[in-house]
Motif scaffolding. Structure first.
Motif, PDB file in Angstrom:
ATOM      1  N   LEU A 282     -15.531   8.196   9.872  1.00 42.66           N
ATOM      2  CA  LEU A 282     -15.601   7.190  11.168  1.00 42.66           C
ATOM      3  C   LEU A 282     -14.111   6.318  11.180  1.00 42.66           C
ATOM      4  N   ARG A 283     -13.405   6.148  10.116  1.00 41.59           N
ATOM      5  CA  ARG A 283     -11.921   5.813  10.386  1.00 41.59           C
ATOM      6  C   ARG A 283     -11.161   6.515  10.911  1.00 41.59           C
ATOM      7  N   GLY A 284     -11.430   7.955  10.758  1.00 40.72           N
ATOM      8  CA  GLY A 284     -10.596   9.110  11.411  1.00 40.72           C
ATOM      9  C   GLY A 284     -10.758   8.957  12.795  1.00 40.72           C
TER      10      GLY A 284
ATOM     11  N   GLY B 282      -4.235  16.522   1.515  1.00 37.22           N
ATOM     12  CA  GLY B 282      -4.997  15.442   0.507  1.00 37.22           C
ATOM     13  C   GLY B 282      -4.757  15.658  -0.845  1.00 37.22           C
ATOM     14  N   GLU B 283      -3.346  16.230  -1.049  1.00 39.77           N
ATOM     15  CA  GLU B 283      -2.981  15.871  -2.713  1.00 39.77           C
ATOM     16  C   GLU B 283      -2.237  14.645  -2.574  1.00 39.77           C
ATOM     17  N   LEU B 284      -1.833  14.414  -3.836  1.00 40.76           N
ATOM     18  CA  LEU B 284      -1.072  13.323  -4.166  1.00 40.76           C
ATOM     19  C   LEU B 284       0.647  13.524  -3.973  1.00 40.76           C
ATOM     20  N   ALA B 285       1.180  12.714  -3.566  1.00 40.64           N
ATOM     21  CA  ALA B 285       2.586  12.742  -3.470  1.00 40.64           C
ATOM     22  C   ALA B 285       3.531  12.612  -4.829  1.00 40.64           C
ATOM     23  N   PRO B 286       4.578  13.481  -4.965  1.00 39.75           N
ATOM     24  CA  PRO B 286       4.980  13.347  -6.319  1.00 39.75           C
ATOM     25  C   PRO B 286       5.320  11.963  -6.906  1.00 39.75           C
TER      26      PRO B 286
ATOM     27  N   ASN C 174     -11.120  16.955  -0.727  1.00 43.59           N
ATOM     28  CA  ASN C 174     -10.170  17.127  -1.517  1.00 43.59           C
ATOM     29  C   ASN C 174      -9.481  15.999  -2.136  1.00 43.59           C
ATOM     30  N   ARG C 175      -9.496  14.786  -1.235  1.00 40.90           N
ATOM     31  CA  ARG C 175      -8.889  13.518  -1.816  1.00 40.90           C
ATOM     32  C   ARG C 175      -9.900  13.066  -2.987  1.00 40.90           C
ATOM     33  N   LEU C 176     -11.163  13.044  -2.646  1.00 38.21           N
ATOM     34  CA  LEU C 176     -12.293  12.719  -3.548  1.00 38.21           C
ATOM     35  C   LEU C 176     -12.177  13.519  -4.726  1.00 38.21           C
TER      36      LEU C 176
ATOM     37  N   ILE D 184       4.124   5.434   2.720  1.00 43.24           N
ATOM     38  CA  ILE D 184       4.170   6.806   3.049  1.00 43.24           C
ATOM     39  C   ILE D 184       4.080   7.426   4.606  1.00 43.24           C
ATOM     40  N   ARG D 185       2.943   6.662   5.104  1.00 41.33           N
ATOM     41  CA  ARG D 185       2.739   6.959   6.620  1.00 41.33           C
ATOM     42  C   ARG D 185       3.603   6.570   7.506  1.00 41.33           C
ATOM     43  N   GLN D 186       4.396   5.302   7.049  1.00 37.76           N
ATOM     44  CA  GLN D 186       5.501   4.633   7.809  1.00 37.76           C
ATOM     45  C   GLN D 186       6.679   5.844   7.688  1.00 37.76           C
TER      46      GLN D 186
ATOM     47  N   SER E 194       0.968  -1.201   0.141  1.00 41.97           N
ATOM     48  CA  SER E 194      -0.030  -0.099  -0.009  1.00 41.97           C
ATOM     49  C   SER E 194       1.196   1.173   0.129  1.00 41.97           C
ATOM     50  N   THR E 195       0.821   2.034  -1.209  1.00 39.68           N
ATOM     51  CA  THR E 195       1.864   3.079  -1.155  1.00 39.68           C
ATOM     52  C   THR E 195       1.672   4.112  -0.160  1.00 39.68           C
ATOM     53  N   GLY E 196       0.328   4.237   0.238  1.00 40.65           N
ATOM     54  CA  GLY E 196      -0.412   5.246   1.122  1.00 40.65           C
ATOM     55  C   GLY E 196       0.308   4.656   2.579  1.00 40.65           C
TER      56      GLY E 196
ATOM     57  N   VAL F 203       0.851   8.714 -15.490  1.00 36.02           N
ATOM     58  CA  VAL F 203       2.379   8.581 -15.342  1.00 36.02           C
ATOM     59  C   VAL F 203       2.925   7.496 -14.441  1.00 36.02           C
ATOM     60  N   GLN F 204       2.135   7.386 -13.462  1.00 34.97           N
ATOM     61  CA  GLN F 204       2.838   6.346 -12.705  1.00 34.97           C
ATOM     62  C   GLN F 204       2.310   5.044 -13.463  1.00 34.97           C
ATOM     63  N   ALA F 205       1.240   5.017 -13.926  1.00 36.62           N
ATOM     64  CA  ALA F 205       0.756   3.572 -14.656  1.00 36.62           C
ATOM     65  C   ALA F 205       1.728   3.373 -15.760  1.00 36.62           C
TER      66      ALA F 205
HETATM   67  P1  ADP Z   1      -6.772   6.270   0.517  1.00 40.14           P
HETATM   68  O1  ADP Z   1      -6.941   5.506  -0.597  1.00 40.14           O
HETATM   69  O2  ADP Z   1      -7.836   5.809   1.567  1.00 40.14           O
HETATM   70  O3  ADP Z   1      -6.696   7.790   0.478  1.00 40.14           O
HETATM   71  P2  ADP Z   1      -3.971   5.834   1.077  1.00 40.14           P
HETATM   72  O4  ADP Z   1      -3.742   5.121   2.360  1.00 40.14           O
HETATM   73  O5  ADP Z   1      -4.003   4.808  -0.192  1.00 40.14           O
HETATM   74  O6  ADP Z   1      -5.426   5.990   1.266  1.00 40.14           O
HETATM   75  O7  ADP Z   1      -3.331   6.879   0.652  1.00 40.14           O
HETATM   76  C1  ADP Z   1      -3.139   7.991   1.514  1.00 40.14           C
HETATM   77  C2  ADP Z   1      -2.351   9.385   0.886  1.00 40.14           C
HETATM   78  O8  ADP Z   1      -1.021   9.095   0.400  1.00 40.14           O
HETATM   79  C3  ADP Z   1      -3.286   9.950  -0.624  1.00 40.14           C
HETATM   80  O9  ADP Z   1      -4.255  10.674  -0.076  1.00 40.14           O
HETATM   81  C4  ADP Z   1      -2.226  10.396  -0.982  1.00 40.14           C
HETATM   82  O10 ADP Z   1      -1.687  11.449  -0.686  1.00 40.14           O
HETATM   83  C5  ADP Z   1      -0.724   9.506  -0.786  1.00 40.14           C
HETATM   84  N1  ADP Z   1      -0.468   8.620  -1.689  1.00 40.14           N
HETATM   85  C6  ADP Z   1      -0.827   7.051  -1.657  1.00 40.14           C
HETATM   86  N2  ADP Z   1      -0.573   6.556  -2.922  1.00 40.14           N
HETATM   87  C7  ADP Z   1       0.011   7.488  -3.686  1.00 40.14           C
HETATM   88  C8  ADP Z   1       0.309   7.283  -4.988  1.00 40.14           C
HETATM   89  N3  ADP Z   1       0.403   6.195  -5.800  1.00 40.14           N
HETATM   90  N4  ADP Z   1       0.755   8.504  -5.752  1.00 40.14           N
HETATM   91  C9  ADP Z   1       0.822   9.839  -4.881  1.00 40.14           C
HETATM   92  N5  ADP Z   1       0.270   9.820  -3.597  1.00 40.14           N
HETATM   93  C10 ADP Z   1      -0.025   8.604  -3.084  1.00 40.14           C
END
Ligand code: ADP
Length: 199
Positions: free
Chosen positions: A131-133, A61-65, A149-151, A40-42, A35-37, A96-98
């Motif tokens: 709820l998860r929060g 709530g933005e994407l990481a680079p 914003n994430r949605l 990142i959290r770790q 899980s990339t998320g 781009v990631q794909a």
């Molecule tokens: P969720 O899908 O519930 O938002 P994730 O745990 O998958 O939770 O991701 C949390 C956050 O980590 C995302 O909102 C984003 O900021 C970042 N993130 C995770 N995966 C990616 C990715 N593939 N590319 C860019 N950012 C990512």
């Protein structure tokens, strides 16, 4: 790579249930999982340089680079060439990631078999995330603005990634509404049919 190695992308909006279902799939099929998320959290929790460079994006709530996330996945794939299969959860999230992911998989003699999309209604997603929060204290789940914003980012940047895999007929949509076990049952049917097609 083993001939019957199964590589699945678990796809869907935040809150669609990817993490929960990935855990169950791991247990049932012995698959490895990234899980990339979660990675990142770790990194953020460990206070690493990588974590520090991503913290701001996550909290808004933005994407990481792309480059940072692609490198994380490349590293994972190199270490998981010999498993019975892999679940990619939360990746790829941009076109781009794909594209980069195809190169990484090719280079390692592997291929994505199927993108499985978990589909759930938007208001249900917001409810689940709030709820998860409350339960987990996860910062990006605790504020409705960040969730919205994430949605939004999901609709703007990520949904199109499914089109990338549709071109090669590698998308399967699963109804993500209902109980965890109901959704899991539908997912298992999809995974079984991928496994059978490789025999
Ligand atoms: P969720 O899908 O519930 O938002 P994730 O745990 O998958 O939770 O991701 C949390 C956050 O980590 C995302 O909102 C984003 O900021 C970042 N993130 C995770 N995966 C990616 C990715 N593939 N590319 C860019 N950012 C990512």
């Amino acid at each position: 790579m083993a001939k019957d190695c199964v590589n699945i992308i678990l796809f869907g909006a935040p809150g669609a249930g990817k993490g929960t279902q990935a855990e169950k799939l791991k247990m049932k099929y012995g698959l490895s999982h990234i899980s990339t998320g979660e990675v990142i959290r770790q990194e953020i929790a460990a206070g690493s340089e990588l974590g520090k460079s991503m913290e701001g994006y996550i909290s808004r709530g933005e994407l990481a680079p792309d480059e940072l996330v692609v490198n994380m996945v490349a590293d994972y794939v190199e270490r998981h060439r010999d498993t019975v299969g892999n679940i990619f959860d939360g990746f790829p999230r941009t076109t781009v990631q794909a594209e980069e992911f195809e190169k990484i998989m090719n280079k390692n003699g592997m291929a994505v078999d199927m993108m499985i999309c978990l589909d759930a209604p938007e208001e249900e997603l917001v409810k689940r995330l709030l709820l998860r929060g409350l339960e987990s204290g996860r910062a990006d789940d605790s504020c409705e603005d960040v969730i919205r914003n994430r949605l939004k980012v999901y609709h703007q940047m990520t949904e199109v990634v499914a089109d990338y895999y549709k071109k090669t007929d590698r998308v399967c949509v699963i109804d993500g509404a209902g109980s965890i076990d109901e959704v899991f049952g539908r997912l298992c049917d999809a995974v079984d049919s991928i496994r059978n097609s490789k025999k």
